[in-house]
Design a protein around this motif. Structure first.
Motif, PDB file in Angstrom:
ATOM      1  N   ASP A  57       0.796  -1.219  -0.048  1.00 31.08           N
ATOM      2  CA  ASP A  57       0.048   0.076   0.081  1.00 31.08           C
ATOM      3  C   ASP A  57       0.878   1.301  -0.017  1.00 31.08           C
ATOM      4  N   ALA A  58       1.044   1.648  -1.422  1.00 31.00           N
ATOM      5  CA  ALA A  58       1.968   2.833  -1.440  1.00 31.00           C
ATOM      6  C   ALA A  58       1.110   4.419  -1.540  1.00 31.00           C
ATOM      7  N   ASN A  59       0.153   4.573  -0.628  1.00 33.95           N
ATOM      8  CA  ASN A  59      -0.625   5.839  -0.390  1.00 33.95           C
ATOM      9  C   ASN A  59       0.513   6.970  -0.343  1.00 33.95           C
ATOM     10  N   PRO A  60       0.549   7.805  -1.300  1.00 34.34           N
ATOM     11  CA  PRO A  60       1.403   8.980  -1.126  1.00 34.34           C
ATOM     12  C   PRO A  60       1.108   9.835   0.195  1.00 34.34           C
ATOM     13  N   ILE A  61       0.023   9.760   0.992  1.00 36.99           N
ATOM     14  CA  ILE A  61      -0.009  10.455   2.292  1.00 36.99           C
ATOM     15  C   ILE A  61       0.784   9.760   3.323  1.00 36.99           C
ATOM     16  N   HIS A  62       1.165   8.648   3.150  1.00 34.00           N
ATOM     17  CA  HIS A  62       2.108   7.880   4.099  1.00 34.00           C
ATOM     18  C   HIS A  62       3.570   7.722   3.881  1.00 34.00           C
ATOM     19  N   LEU A  63       4.177   8.237   2.583  1.00 33.53           N
ATOM     20  CA  LEU A  63       5.183   7.995   2.038  1.00 33.53           C
ATOM     21  C   LEU A  63       6.375   9.181   2.455  1.00 33.53           C
ATOM     22  N   SER A  64       6.045  10.377   2.329  1.00 29.56           N
ATOM     23  CA  SER A  64       6.999  11.502   2.734  1.00 29.56           C
ATOM     24  C   SER A  64       6.086  12.702   2.917  1.00 29.56           C
ATOM     25  N   ALA A  65       6.697  13.720   3.327  1.00 30.44           N
ATOM     26  CA  ALA A  65       6.112  15.188   3.542  1.00 30.44           C
ATOM     27  C   ALA A  65       5.741  15.725   2.329  1.00 30.44           C
ATOM     28  N   PRO A  66       6.521  15.819   1.251  1.00 31.61           N
ATOM     29  CA  PRO A  66       6.052  16.442   0.077  1.00 31.61           C
ATOM     30  C   PRO A  66       4.759  15.618  -0.635  1.00 31.61           C
ATOM     31  N   THR A  67       5.039  14.487  -0.669  1.00 30.95           N
ATOM     32  CA  THR A  67       3.737  14.113  -1.436  1.00 30.95           C
ATOM     33  C   THR A  67       2.618  13.995  -0.283  1.00 30.95           C
ATOM     34  N   ALA A  68       2.677  14.177   0.887  1.00 37.23           N
ATOM     35  CA  ALA A  68       1.454  14.076   2.053  1.00 37.23           C
ATOM     36  C   ALA A  68       0.928  15.455   1.873  1.00 37.23           C
ATOM     37  N   ARG A  69       1.954  16.733   1.583  1.00 37.98           N
ATOM     38  CA  ARG A  69       1.379  17.990   1.469  1.00 37.98           C
ATOM     39  C   ARG A  69       0.363  18.381   0.218  1.00 37.98           C
ATOM     40  N   LEU A  70       0.810  17.561  -0.837  1.00 39.53           N
ATOM     41  CA  LEU A  70      -0.021  17.549  -1.984  1.00 39.53           C
ATOM     42  C   LEU A  70      -1.504  17.185  -1.704  1.00 39.53           C
ATOM     43  N   LEU A  71      -1.604  16.418  -0.792  1.00 42.13           N
ATOM     44  CA  LEU A  71      -2.753  16.033  -0.233  1.00 42.13           C
ATOM     45  C   LEU A  71      -3.443  16.617   0.756  1.00 42.13           C
ATOM     46  N   GLY A  72      -2.853  17.694   1.354  1.00 42.91           N
ATOM     47  CA  GLY A  72      -3.512  18.372   2.395  1.00 42.91           C
ATOM     48  C   GLY A  72      -3.045  18.119   3.882  1.00 42.91           C
ATOM     49  N   PHE A  73      -2.065  17.199   4.053  1.00 46.01           N
ATOM     50  CA  PHE A  73      -1.165  16.936   5.266  1.00 46.01           C
ATOM     51  C   PHE A  73      -0.150  17.725   5.418  1.00 46.01           C
ATOM     52  N   PRO A  74       0.206  18.279   6.735  1.00 47.19           N
ATOM     53  CA  PRO A  74       1.592  18.813   6.928  1.00 47.19           C
ATOM     54  C   PRO A  74       2.766  17.922   6.736  1.00 47.19           C
ATOM     55  N   ARG A  75       2.708  16.736   7.087  1.00 47.85           N
ATOM     56  CA  ARG A  75       3.696  15.733   7.036  1.00 47.85           C
ATOM     57  C   ARG A  75       2.991  14.233   6.742  1.00 47.85           C
ATOM     58  N   ALA A  76       3.826  13.138   6.382  1.00 46.60           N
ATOM     59  CA  ALA A  76       3.516  11.929   6.064  1.00 46.60           C
ATOM     60  C   ALA A  76       2.611  11.457   7.161  1.00 46.60           C
ATOM     61  N   ILE A  77       1.706  10.749   7.180  1.00 44.95           N
ATOM     62  CA  ILE A  77       0.878  10.089   8.300  1.00 44.95           C
ATOM     63  C   ILE A  77       1.197   8.447   8.526  1.00 44.95           C
ATOM     64  N   ALA A  78       0.942   8.088   9.586  1.00 42.54           N
ATOM     65  CA  ALA A  78       1.263   6.722   9.792  1.00 42.54           C
ATOM     66  C   ALA A  78      -0.208   5.967   9.154  1.00 42.54           C
ATOM     67  N   HIS A  79       0.073   4.803   8.716  1.00 42.86           N
ATOM     68  CA  HIS A  79      -0.951   4.044   8.093  1.00 42.86           C
ATOM     69  C   HIS A  79      -1.975   3.607   9.208  1.00 42.86           C
ATOM     70  N   GLY A  80      -3.345   3.798   8.981  1.00 44.50           N
ATOM     71  CA  GLY A  80      -4.288   3.282   9.977  1.00 44.50           C
ATOM     72  C   GLY A  80      -4.023   1.851  10.278  1.00 44.50           C
TER      73      GLY A  80
END
Length: 148
Positions: A57-80
């Protein structure tokens, strides 16, 4: 199925933008237990990439701060599912036997970060939560209920 018996069954409900289904039932689940965390975990910035490597599961919100920021998060987030499994593993034997569990996600866990687990063991269930911050401003990330 394992040896003709059900081994795992899952139901997932996801959030989506929009009006929602008016007939949908809402159950907020139990409240997070109070108290001082029994254990703390420091979560590294690369936790999402490490989880992606084993889960696929390579969802961008979990991979790095830059890819998470593209989706509205300040940094990457842990996978649920990582956090769900980590709490079940920490509960140990009560959660290892046949039964059911449910998890309610409240707030994302920003990476890197530190979370603590608070648990309450009742005769009919165990309720655990991942929390962060100080007790007077504690953030609840998830609440898990395990029933034997």
């Amino acid at each position: 199925m394992v040896a003709g018996e059900r081994f795992w069954e899952g139901v997932s409900t996801y959030l989506a933008r929009g009006g929602g289904e008016p007939r949908a039932r809402y159950d907020s689940g139990p409240a997070a237990p109070d108290g001082i965390p029994a254990t703390q975990w420091r979560l590294p910035a690369d936790l999402g990439r490490r989880y992606a490597a084993v889960s696929g599961d390579a969802n961008p919100i979990h991979l790095s701060a830059p890819t998470a920021r593209l989706l509205g998060f300040p940094r990457a987030i842990a996978h649920g599912m990582w956090s769900y499994a980590r709490v079940l593993a920490a509960l140990g034997r009560p959660a290892a036997y046949a039964g059911s569990s449910r998890v309610d996600f409240h707030k994302p866990i920003l990476l890197p970060g530190t979370v603590g687990m608070v648990a309450r063991h009742d005769p009919d269930r165990t309720v655990a939560a991942l929390v962060s911050g100080r007790p007077d401003g504690r953030r609840v990330h998830l609440v898990l209920t395990a029933v034997p």
